[in-house]
Design a protein around this motif. Structure first.
Motif, short mmCIF file in Angstrom:
data_model
loop_
_atom_site.label_atom_id
_atom_site.label_comp_id
_atom_site.label_asym_id
_atom_site.label_seq_id
_atom_site.Cartn_x
_atom_site.Cartn_y
_atom_site.Cartn_z
N SER A 33 39.10 45.49 42.90
CA SER A 33 37.70 45.87 43.04
C SER A 33 36.85 45.16 42.00
O SER A 33 36.12 45.78 41.24
N ILE A 35 34.12 42.81 39.96
CA ILE A 35 32.69 42.88 39.90
C ILE A 35 32.16 41.58 39.30
O ILE A 35 32.72 41.05 38.36
N GLN A 48 24.86 43.48 41.12
CA GLN A 48 26.28 43.65 40.86
C GLN A 48 27.01 43.50 42.19
O GLN A 48 26.65 44.14 43.18
N ARG A 50 30.61 43.57 44.42
CA ARG A 50 31.96 44.13 44.48
C ARG A 50 32.58 43.72 45.81
O ARG A 50 32.00 43.94 46.87
N GLU A 52 35.97 44.14 48.14
CA GLU A 52 37.17 44.94 48.35
C GLU A 52 37.85 44.50 49.62
O GLU A 52 37.20 44.01 50.54
#
Length: 187
Positions: A33, A35, A48, A50, A52
């Motif tokens: 995960s 960032i 930001q 992310r 996944e």
């Protein structure tokens, strides 16, 4: 049966292009995960990111009815040819200012084939695709095919030709998150 390790498929590069003099200080390991942060030093606007990944798991109940669920991938994971993975990219504007004209480029990992029409994004983002390693992007990539009679015809590019997808976000409102998903299949 051939096995493919996601750790051995190479690093997934996440390239963020912003129209201001932003910088990405680093991209963390996406399998945990990860960032990344894009920041405009002058106005403190901050995105930001992310990324996944999940694996599609198909099961059948006692009556033979098939169901699907998505299982989060963590650490080093082994996948088989034919497995379908879903990537979810979240872009969160953590600042109190809107970010305009944010572009996110996502390569299709080596050893994977893009699942056609699987990309979706919240808000009014535009999704375009590349079949030439990210040099050119269009909404519907095409290729030239020579038919048996010698005539050249333009046809939609096959899924295996896709190399990148691009999300163009005209506006990311302050304190909001934009979510995009797409699927790939292991070759």
């Amino acid at each position: 049966m051939q096995r493919v390790s996601l750790a051995g498929l190479g690093a997934i590069a996440l390239i963020v292009t912003v129209p201001f003099a932003g910088q990405i200080p680093g991209v963390a390991n996406v399998w945990h995960s990860g960032i990344a942060v894009a920041q405009n030093i002058k106005t403190q606007a901050q995105i930001q990111l992310r990324l996944e990944a999940e694996k599609q798991v198909l099961t059948k109940d006692q009556q033979g009815k098939q169901s699907q669920k998505w299982e989060a991938l963590k650490g080093q994971v082994v996948v088989q040819p034919g497995d379908v993975l879903r990537y979810t990219l979240n872009a969160e504007n953590k600042s109190d200012r809107p970010v305009k004209n944010l572009t996110l480029n996502q390569p299709i990992p080596k050893g994977m084939i893009y699942v056609l029409k699987s990309a979706s994004v919240t808000d009014n983002a535009k999704i375009t695709y590349s079949i030439d390693g990210g040099r050119n992007f269009v909404e519907n990539p095409t290729i030239q095919v020579t038919l048996p009679n010698g005539k050249v015809e333009t046809q939609p590019a096959p899924a295996k030709a896709y190399t990148n997808l691009r999300l163009q976000l005209p506006l990311v409102i302050a304190k909001s998150t934009v979510k995009a998903t797409y699927q790939v299949q292991v070759r």
